[in-house]
Each structure stands twice: as structure tokens, then as C-alpha cells.
Design an enzyme around this catalytic site. Structure first.
Site, PDB file in Angstrom:
ATOM      1  N   HIS A 371       0.804  -1.230   0.000  1.00 22.89           N
ATOM      2  CA  HIS A 371       0.000   0.000   0.000  1.00 22.89           C
ATOM      3  C   HIS A 371       0.831   1.270   0.000  1.00 22.89           C
ATOM      4  CE1 HIS A 371      -3.889  -2.023   1.000  1.00 22.89           C
ATOM      5  NE2 HIS A 371      -3.088  -2.904   1.539  1.00 22.89           N
ATOM      6  N   LYS A 563      -8.059  14.037   4.849  1.00 22.41           N
ATOM      7  CA  LYS A 563      -7.215  12.834   4.807  1.00 22.41           C
ATOM      8  C   LYS A 563      -6.156  12.994   5.896  1.00 22.41           C
ATOM      9  CE  LYS A 563      -6.428  13.867   0.535  1.00 22.41           C
ATOM     10  NZ  LYS A 563      -6.216  12.928  -0.564  1.00 22.41           N
ATOM     11  N   ARG A 564      -5.398  11.937   6.168  1.00 23.37           N
ATOM     12  CA  ARG A 564      -4.335  12.065   7.163  1.00 23.37           C
ATOM     13  C   ARG A 564      -3.406  13.198   6.728  1.00 23.37           C
ATOM     14  NH1 ARG A 564      -3.684   8.063  11.386  1.00 23.37           N
ATOM     15  NH2 ARG A 564      -1.860   9.315  11.880  1.00 23.37           N
ATOM     16  N   LYS A 569       0.942  14.525   0.937  1.00 19.79           N
ATOM     17  CA  LYS A 569      -0.458  14.823   0.567  1.00 19.79           C
ATOM     18  C   LYS A 569      -0.638  16.331   0.356  1.00 19.79           C
ATOM     19  CE  LYS A 569      -2.075  10.751   3.177  1.00 19.79           C
ATOM     20  NZ  LYS A 569      -2.856   9.914   2.257  1.00 19.79           N
ATOM     21  N   THR A 670      -8.457   6.665  -1.618  1.00 20.28           N
ATOM     22  CA  THR A 670      -9.824   6.126  -1.716  1.00 20.28           C
ATOM     23  C   THR A 670     -10.838   7.228  -1.427  1.00 20.28           C
ATOM     24  OG1 THR A 670      -9.435   5.307   0.524  1.00 20.28           O
ATOM     25  CG2 THR A 670      -9.356   3.685  -1.248  1.00 20.28           C
ATOM     26  N   LYS A 674     -14.604   8.375  -3.122  1.00 19.30           N
ATOM     27  CA  LYS A 674     -15.841   8.653  -2.385  1.00 19.30           C
ATOM     28  C   LYS A 674     -16.400  10.033  -2.760  1.00 19.30           C
ATOM     29  CE  LYS A 674     -13.825   5.742   1.164  1.00 19.30           C
ATOM     30  NZ  LYS A 674     -12.867   5.734   2.311  1.00 19.30           N
TER      31      LYS A 674
HETATM   32  C1  26W Z   1       4.371   1.013   9.951  1.00 19.45           C
HETATM   33  C2  26W Z   1       3.473   2.173   9.969  1.00 19.45           C
HETATM   34  C3  26W Z   1       2.512   2.158   8.823  1.00 19.45           C
HETATM   35  C4  26W Z   1       1.139   2.144   9.081  1.00 19.45           C
HETATM   36  C5  26W Z   1       0.250   2.146   8.013  1.00 19.45           C
HETATM   37  C6  26W Z   1       2.982   2.140   7.527  1.00 19.45           C
HETATM   38  C7  26W Z   1       2.078   2.136   6.444  1.00 19.45           C
HETATM   39  C8  26W Z   1       0.742   2.133   6.729  1.00 19.45           C
HETATM   40  C9  26W Z   1      -0.262   2.084   5.612  1.00 19.45           C
HETATM   41  C10 26W Z   1       0.200   1.279   4.461  1.00 19.45           C
HETATM   42  C11 26W Z   1      -0.536   3.457   5.181  1.00 19.45           C
HETATM   43  C12 26W Z   1      -1.769   3.552   4.341  1.00 19.45           C
HETATM   44  O1  26W Z   1      -2.841   3.579   4.852  1.00 19.45           O
HETATM   45  N1  26W Z   1      -1.572   3.619   3.016  1.00 19.45           N
HETATM   46  C13 26W Z   1      -2.682   3.997   2.178  1.00 19.45           C
HETATM   47  O2  26W Z   1      -3.356   2.811   1.761  1.00 19.45           O
HETATM   48  C14 26W Z   1      -4.521   3.129   0.993  1.00 19.45           C
HETATM   49  C15 26W Z   1      -5.259   1.817   0.709  1.00 19.45           C
HETATM   50  O3  26W Z   1      -4.571   1.086  -0.237  1.00 19.45           O
HETATM   51  C16 26W Z   1      -4.160   3.894  -0.276  1.00 19.45           C
HETATM   52  O4  26W Z   1      -5.333   4.245  -0.951  1.00 19.45           O
HETATM   53  C17 26W Z   1      -3.347   5.136   0.055  1.00 19.45           C
HETATM   54  O5  26W Z   1      -2.887   5.747  -1.118  1.00 19.45           O
HETATM   55  C18 26W Z   1      -2.168   4.769   0.950  1.00 19.45           C
HETATM   56  O6  26W Z   1      -1.483   5.932   1.389  1.00 19.45           O
END
Ligand code: 26W
Length: 828
Positions: A371, A563-564, A569, A670, A674
Site C-alpha cells: 500500500h 485525509k491524514r 499529501k 480512496t 468517495k
Molecule cells: C508502519 C506504519 C505504517 C502504518 C500504516 C505504515 C504504512 C501504513 C499504511 C500502508 C498506510 C496507508 O494507509 N496507506 C494507504 O493505503 C490506501 C489503501 O490502499 C491507499 O489508498 C493510500 O494511497 C495509501 O497511502
């Protein structure tokens, strides 16, 4: 089948649940009496919410049980979704929609002097996720059930989910998410199911039967895992799946020996330490913390889940060779990647399976979704820390790696460089375990979450794996569930669509929205469309006033970025342009409609610059909103506590959706889907799924700007100096100068200096390079909004052409290309 009916009847299911509106009203009163021990006069809104929730829960139970029974009897191939995060959002509304009980419930509670919306607002949402990844898991669970695919979502039942965001003097303040304080009617605990999860200690080798060398793990401590199940209903039929979340408890919750000698802390120490494992969600999004507890959390839920899968498997099967026929396990990013090593431990050590056979089963079982491309988000663990907590798994990973590198040497003889980059172990002063490499080696399928992202994965981060195993790779562009993010959250627009398309078939077949295209220029329909959207804006305005004492004027253009908070971003690009716009309005240079620029999103508590970006937006708002020369034309608002509940109010209210990440950084996004599904127009870069959205809705219905991925790369390669761009972009220079001079910090020139420094000295995310194009594009959008006919046409066409971004389409692709699983319809 006949037996089942008899059993249902036998258990008087029919009797317990009273039919119709009157029956539901009676059941609510019964629950108020029996569960809440309350009579109406003194019952609170939350009491009514709980009473209604339990009545609805009763009405889904036999779908849930019947589904479990059907899949058990049919030994159905089952999808296992392993995710450290599930951002499920409030459950009551969604369950009423999927059960088709919305109207009945509204009527039933009205007769009790209650308003359904008030009761829905009482629900604490399970915020068991950070952002995109967690919400995607929730959308996928909804689509798996709706497509009648037998599935179990395994995860962690955090006692505290993502923090609630409060704002004090413009600063984010994290508040503990006590989501379980008033109880959770949507989960069923199964304390009888318990699995031991070991940590630390050492391993010892011994000769097993037939003199096979065997390994025994002598752990330092053991924690018990027990599950709580939440039903995941399909829409419009009887299928229901399970979300099984694990909580940690002490093997021995009270040490009497310690107590008897007066050591009260020791008496409960094990309980405290054990329960800590599932105490709280790590609030980091895209940056790993590398904390010991995080590794323990990941291993804990992975081990419980795999042990549970094997228990269920052995109830009906004998031979492990069938394991990969019964199950397919999707790894939601690297957070559950330990599952590859744990499956090998369970097969080899616990079930005496020869290594080769165990490895064959393991590789056929697992699939991995990536992701993110952000290097800081790719998890690696220091070998010494890893070995201390998981000594046996480190051995297993070394063995896997050894055998893997032997294969690589054969395929790419003498290519040391490739060997080093493919290795699961990263050499160097501190050796580290690369979780993405472990996931790739132990999986039979690897996918990205949007076409550009998958392409970049194959060309950069995982290029060596792509060279080695091109067939493992595929793209699975993300999707969102139209049940929650259109039907549930946008009743006015949904009603109009039902009227226009003559029914609700689109809810399960979103491509049918294309039927709206022919109405894009129909002025009568346009009026209805605008009226529906206006209702969405008014609903958000009421919500913001009621819960956050924030005023929003629905007669302005709602320009939204939620968004975060993260530099890639580029919320700061948006904020800097707002400063420039403010100046232009003050100078009477800016045209366009009166607008409200809305921000929202949480910053990881340790991400200082992201917190400063939130502060910047508040300080800009303070100046702009109080400036009588401009505040008719421009308002800036930060909506606190962006979560699923608030998101459901925001997406239907937006006119313009900000998707402005630096090209090559947002894997998919995503929220972009929406917004467009609800008729908002997108201003965005060619990044992530923006590209596919623009292709689907038509370039003429999308406001595009900015450098493309390749241009970003070459500009960086050539040596990117942000100051060059500042020199040639007067609007940007003006905005940066005002910031520097303290115009938005009551003259304090230090407050935003760190942010200014990052933009002027490094600007990793090319804010300066894209500023001019962004400004032009944003003004073009604003000007287009003044042509209401044109805007409404574009809005209708956006919704009409968003069908392919349903999570049903994504899941159907996973089923076809990776999981090879068929629907199993459930009859009651
Ligand atoms: C280790 C800490 C950590 C926690 C969460 C690293 C990475 C993450 C996730 C992968 C971050 C995340 O939410 N990524 C998002 O995933 C979405 C679903 O696929 C995508 O639509 C977003 O572009 C992406 O930033």
C-alpha cells in the site's frame, strides 16, 4: 436444510423476534427493560441506541449463524484477510441498510419519541485503524459478504483505537479513544476459544521420531489470545461473514503467591503486561515506529489467527495438503507478514511437516498487497530485537532466506547486488529483517493498489522481485463500498438516483450508474441534482455547528481536503495557495464564487511538521475569517476529528475534492473515489487512482495540474532548487514572505520557520514546483463553478462514471485472479 428450519423454529427464533414496526418497537422496549434496566421516562438516548442495537443484532443473528453453518457444512474455500487495522465505522446504520430495516427502524423509534439520526449519533465508532489501509479493509469486508464470498477478517481488538482529535488554540491534542466505555453491542466474545502465544526464550534441537531433527521453542512468557466476533452482513441477501478480532489476556490473571506476600503489583503484573499487547493502536500512518510492542502486536494476532484457521480446518480435514485448497490468506501490507514464518513454525514444529512440503503449502496459501512506496513506511526489524522476541522465527527466516538465495544464485548467477537487495536480511552495521521481502518470498501473488502504483512497485521498490517472478505481480485498483459511502451517507442523492434509474440495482452493480449520463444536460434533473447536493451541504453545516460550533455557509463553494496530514499529501500547498488567494481577494483581483476551504485530518502524534501544518491552517483561518474585506468571499475551516462518522457527512457535501499529492507518492487514495461518487469534481495530480478516475469520468470533467511522476524524478535528478521556482512565482513568494513575516502568527516569525525551512531548503514534495499550475487550475475550477449548468453536468457525469470504483469490482478481481474462490449463497 429441513433440519435447520426445524431447529430455528425449535429455538423459537420466530417468537423472540417480533415482526414489523410494532414488533421492533416492542423489542426495543424489552431490551430497554431487560438489558438497560430502564423505563422510557428515565432512559437516555444512549439507552435507546443500545436497545435498538440489540434488537437489530437479534435480527441479523440467524443470517450470521446460518452462513457459518452453510460454509462449515459445505467446507467452503474461505478468504482470510489478515489486517492490523479495520476502520469499520459506525455499525448500526450500515446494518439497518444491509438488513433492509432502515424505514422500519425510523418508524419504530419515532413511535417511542426518538429520532433515528439522534440514536445513530450515539454510537462510538470502532476506530481500529489510521486511514486508507484500515478503511479499505472494512470496505473489502463489506464487498466480500455482499458478493457471498466466505471470508474471515482477522485483526486486533484494540482497547483504545485511533485517538480522538481535539483542537486547542489551533493545535492538535490527542484524546484517548475510550470506544468501549459504554459497551459494544456489535461484538460477541468467545472466551472459550483461547490460544497461547509465546514470546522470547530460546530454542533447542532434539531428535524426533525416525530420528528427524526437531526444534522445541522454550518461550520466556506466554500470553493468551481470545476472540470477539463482529458480524459483517452482505447487502440485500442472507450472507454474513465474521470479523474476528483478538484480545490479549494473561495466562494467569492473578498471582496469589505474590499477593499472599503482599506484592500486589506482582500479583497483577502478568495481567497488565499481557493485556498491554492489545491495549492501543499505533497512530502512525506511513512511518514505522519500530517499537517492540508493535512487533509483539503483529505476532500476537498472526499467531492467534493461524492457530484458529488450523483448528477450524482440522474439524473437517485431516491432511494439511488441503490447507491451501481450503484457505487463501491475504496479507494487508507487511504488518501481518510474520504469518509466513509462523505458518512454517506451526507446520514444521507443531505438525511435524517436512520443510519442503510445509513451504509449498505456505507459498500457495499467502498473497501480499503493498500500500505504500514511502521508504520510511516499509517495515524492517533489527535482527537482535527480532531474535530476542521471536528466536524460533528468526531461525526459520534464516532458513527460508538461505534456500531462497540459493534459488536466486541459480537464476542470476554471480549477481551479488541483486542477491543483496532480494535478501530478507539486510546486511550492514545493524542487520535488519525486511518484512516486504519476507512477504514477497512467501507469497504466490503480489499486488499494488492502483495502476501507477503497481507500475512503480515493479520498477522501483520491488523491481528485483518483479524480475525474478513477474507472474506473481498484478494490479488491483482499490475500491469503496457504495452501501456506506453513497446509499447510507447521501440519502438525497441516492433517492434521486433510485428515481432516475428506476430502482436500487445499482447498489450492487455500480456500473449501472452510467444510466445517469443521458440526464447530464437535462435541466429538470440538474435542478433536482443541485437540490440534493445542497441538502448534503446543509446537513454538514448543521453537523459542524452542532458538534464543533463551526459555521459553514452552504451557499459557498465547498472546497475540501480531508485525509491524514502528511507532507506528500501537500495540505501545505493548499494552505499556501489560500494565502495567495486571500491577498488577491483583498486586492480585488480574484474572481470566482464565495468559497469555503475545508480541511480535516489527523497527524501522527510524533509527526511534528504535520502538527505544524494543522496549526498553520487554524492561524490562516483566524486571520482570513475575521477580515471583513474578504470573509464574504473566502472562509477557511478545519473540521476536527476526521473519522468515518464525520467523513460520511463530508463526502456528500463537497463541490471540489482536493487530491493534490506529489505524483508518485499516493499509492491510490480512496477518498478521491468517495468524493467523485457523490458528485464532487476533483482537482488533482496524475497520482495514484486519480489517473484512473480521470480516465473514467473524462479529462474534461477533471481539473488536472502538476508534474507527473517522471517529471518529478527528472527534476529531482537534475537538482531541484525550490528557490528557483519561488523567484519565478510571485504569488508563492508573496505567501511565503507573509508567513515568514509572522502575518499568520501574530508577528512571531519563529512559529512556522521549520515549515518554511523545509519548503525553501529541501521541498521534498515539490510544493514550489507545482504552486503556479495548482493556482491556475484552482481558479479555473472556481470559475467553472460559476457556470452552474456546466458544473452540474460535470458533477452528474462524475457520479455516472464512477461505477468501476466500487470495492465489489476490486474484490471480484481478487477472487478471479488471486483467490480463485466462488460465491456460496446462504439460504435461511
Ligand atoms: C508502519 C506504519 C505504517 C502504518 C500504516 C505504515 C504504512 C501504513 C499504511 C500502508 C498506510 C496507508 O494507509 N496507506 C494507504 O493505503 C490506501 C489503501 O490502499 C491507499 O489508498 C493510500 O494511497 C495509501 O497511502
Amino acid at each position: 436444510m429441513a433440519g435447520m428450519k426445524k431447529m430455528d423454529k425449535a429455538r423459537g427464533i420466530g417468537g423472540r423476534i417480533k415482526p414489523g414496526v410494532e414488533g421492533l418497537r416492542r423489542d426495543i422496549l424489552d431490551n430497554l427493560f431487560c438489558n438497560q434496566a430502564k423505563f422510557p421516562a428515565v432512559a437516555t438516548k444512549n439507552d435507546y441506541y443500545q436497545a435498538l442495537a440489540y434488537a437489530v443484532r437479534d435480527r441479523l443473528m440467524h443470517r450470521w449463524i446460518r452462513s457459518a453453518q452453510t460454509f462449515f457444512e459445505r467446507e467452503s474455500r474461505t478468504v482470510i484477510y489478515l489486517s492490523a487495522e479495520y476502520l469499520m465505522g459506525p455499525q448500526l446504520g450500515n446494518n439497518l441498510i444491509n438488513l433492509g430495516l432502515w424505514k422500519e427502524a425510523k418508524e419504530a423509534v419515532r413511535g417511542l419519541g426518538q429520532d433515528l439520526d439522534d440514536l445513530l449519533a450515539e454510537e462510538e465508532e470502532p476506530g481500529l485503524g489510521n486511514g486508507g489501509l484500515g478503511r479499505l479493509a472494512a470496505c473489502y469486508m463489506d464487498s466480500l459478504a455482499t458478493l457471498k464470498i466466505p471470508a474471515i477478517g482477522y485483526g486486533i481488538r484494540y482497547e483504545y483505537g485511533i485517538f480522538d482529535q481535539a483542537i486547542r488554540d489551533g493545535w492538535q491534542v490527542e484524546v484517548a479513544d475510550k470506544w468501549l466505555r459504554l459497551g459494544n453491542p456489535w461484538e460477541v466474545a468467545h472466551p472459550q476459544i483461547q490460544y497461547p502465544v509465546h514470546f522470547g526464550g530460546y530454542t533447542e534441537y532434539f531428535n524426533g521420531e525416525e530420528n528427524h531433527l526437531r526444534v522445541r521453542w522454550i518461550p520466556a512468557r506466554t500470553v493468551m489470545g481470545t476472540p470477539s466476533d463482529t458480524p459483517v452482513l452482505g447487502y440485500g441477501h442472507h450472507n454474513a461473514n465474521i470479523l474476528r478480532l483478538w484480545r490479549a489476556e494473561a495466562a494467569e490473571s492473578f498471582d496469589f503467591a505474590a499477593f499472599n506476600v503482599g506484592d500486589y503489583y506482582k500479583a497483577v503484573e502478568d495481567k497488565m503486561v499481557s493485556e498491554n499487547i492489545t491495549k492501543v493502536l499505533y497512530p502512525n500512518d506511513e512511518a514505522e515506529a519500530g517499537r517492540r510492542l508493535r512487533l509483539e502486536q503483529q505476532f500476537f494476532f498472526v499467531s492467534c489467527s493461524l492457530q484458529d484457521m488450523l483448528r477450524i480446518f482440522f474439524q473437517r480435514n485431516g491432511s494439511l495438503d488441503k490447507l491451501a485448497e481450503k484457505y487463501v490468506v491475504q496479507l494487508n501490507d507487511t504488518h501481518p507478514a510474520l504469518a509466513v514464518a509462523e505458518m512454517m513454525r506451526l507446520l514444521v514444529d507443531e505438525h511435524q511437516t517436512p520443510w519442503e512440503r510445509a513451504w509449498d503449502i505456505t507459498c500457495r496459501l499467502f498473497a501480499y498487497t503493498n500500500h505504500t512506496l514511502l521508504p520510511e513506511a516499509l517495515e524492517t526489524w533489527a535482527v537482535d530485537l527480532f531474535g530476542r522476541i521471536l528466536p524460533r522465527h528468526l531461525e526459520i527466516i534464516y532458513e527460508i532466506n538461505q534456500r531462497f538465495l540459493d534459488h536466486v544464485r541459480l537464476t542470476f548467477p554471480g549477481d551479488e547486488g541483486r542477491l543483496a537487495s532480494l535478501s530478507i536480511i539486510e546486511e550492514g552495521p545493524v542487520k535488519r529483517v525486511r518484512m516486504a521481502n519476507l512477504a514477497c518470498v512467501g507469497s504466490s501473488a503480489i499486488n499494488g493498489v492502483a495502476e501507477l502504483h503497481t507500475e512503480l512497485l515493479q520498477k522501483t521498490v520491488l523491481s528485483d522481485f518483479y524480475a525474478l517472478w513477474p507472474d506473481k505481480f498484478s494490479n488491483k485498483t482499490n475500491g469503496v463500498t457504495p452501501r456506506r459511502f453513497l446509499l447510507r451517507s447521501n440519502p438525497p442523492l441516492s433517492a434521486l438516483i433510485v428515481e432516475a434509474l428506476g430502482g436500487t440495482a445499482w447498489v450492487k452493480d455500480l456500473e449501472r450508474l452510467r444510466g445517469l449520463e443521458r440526464l447530464a444536460d437535462d435541466s429538470a434533473f440538474q435542478e433536482k441534482w443541485k437540490a440534493a447536493q445542497k441538502k448534503g451541504k446543509e446537513a454538514l453545516a448543521r453537523h459542524a455547528a452542532k458538534y464543533y460550533d463551526i459555521r459553514l455557509d452552504p451557499d459557498t463553494l465547498f472546497d475540501v481536503q480531508v485525509k491524514r496530514i502528511h507532507e506528500y499529501k501537500r495540505q501545505h500547498l493548499n494552505a499556501l495557495h489560500v494565502i495567495s488567494l486571500y491577498q488577491k481577494i483583498k486586492r480585488g483581483e480574484a474572481g470566482g464564487p464565495p468559497r469555503t476551504v475545508i480541511f480535516g485530518g489527523k497527524a501522527a502524534p510524533g509527526y511534528w511538521i504535520a502538527k505544524l501544518m494543522i496549526k498553520l491552517v487554524h492561524n490562516i483561518a483566524e486571520v482570513v475569517n475575521s477580515d471583513s474585506e474578504t470573509n464574504e468571499m473566502l472562509k477557511v475551516v478545519f473540521l476536527p476529528d476526521f473519522n468515518v462518522k464525520n467523513a460520511q457527512k463530508i463526502y456528500p457535501a463537497a463541490d471540489l475534492s482536493q487530491q493534490i499529492s506529489t505524483a508518485g507518492y499516493e499509492a491510490s487514495g480512496t477518498g478521491n473515489m468517495k468524493f467523485a461518487l457523490n458528485g464532487a469534481l476533483t482537482i488533482g495530480t496524475l497520482d495514484g487512482a486519480n489517473i484512473e478516475i480521470r480516465d473514467a469520468v473524462g479529462p474534461e470533467n477533471f481539473f488536472l495540474f502538476g508534474l507527473e511522476t517522471e517529471e518529478v524524478r527528472t527534476l529531482r535528478e537534475r537538482g531541484y532548487n525550490p528557490r528557483d521556482f519561488c523567484q519565478n512565482t510571485p504569488d508563492l513568494m508573496e505567501a511565503l514572505t507573509m508567513l515568514d513575516e509572522g502575518a499568520f502568527s501574530r508577528g512571531d516569525r519563529h512559529l512556522f520557520a521549520p515549515l518554511l525551512g523545509r519548503i525553501l531548503d529541501h521541498d521534498e514534495y515539490m510544493v514550489c514546483a507545482d504552486f503556479a499550475a495548482y493556482g491556475e487550475c484552482r481558479e479555473k475550477a472556481a470559475a467553472t463553478y460559476l457556470d452552474s449548468r456546466q458544473w452540474t453536468r460535470m458533477s452528474i457525469l462524475n457520479t455516472a462514471r464512477m461505477g468501476r470504483f466500487s470495492s465489489d469490482r476490486s474484490i471480484a478481481e481478487y477472487c478471479r485472479d488471486i483467490w480463485h474462490v466462488d460465491p456460496v449463497p446462504v439460504e435461511l
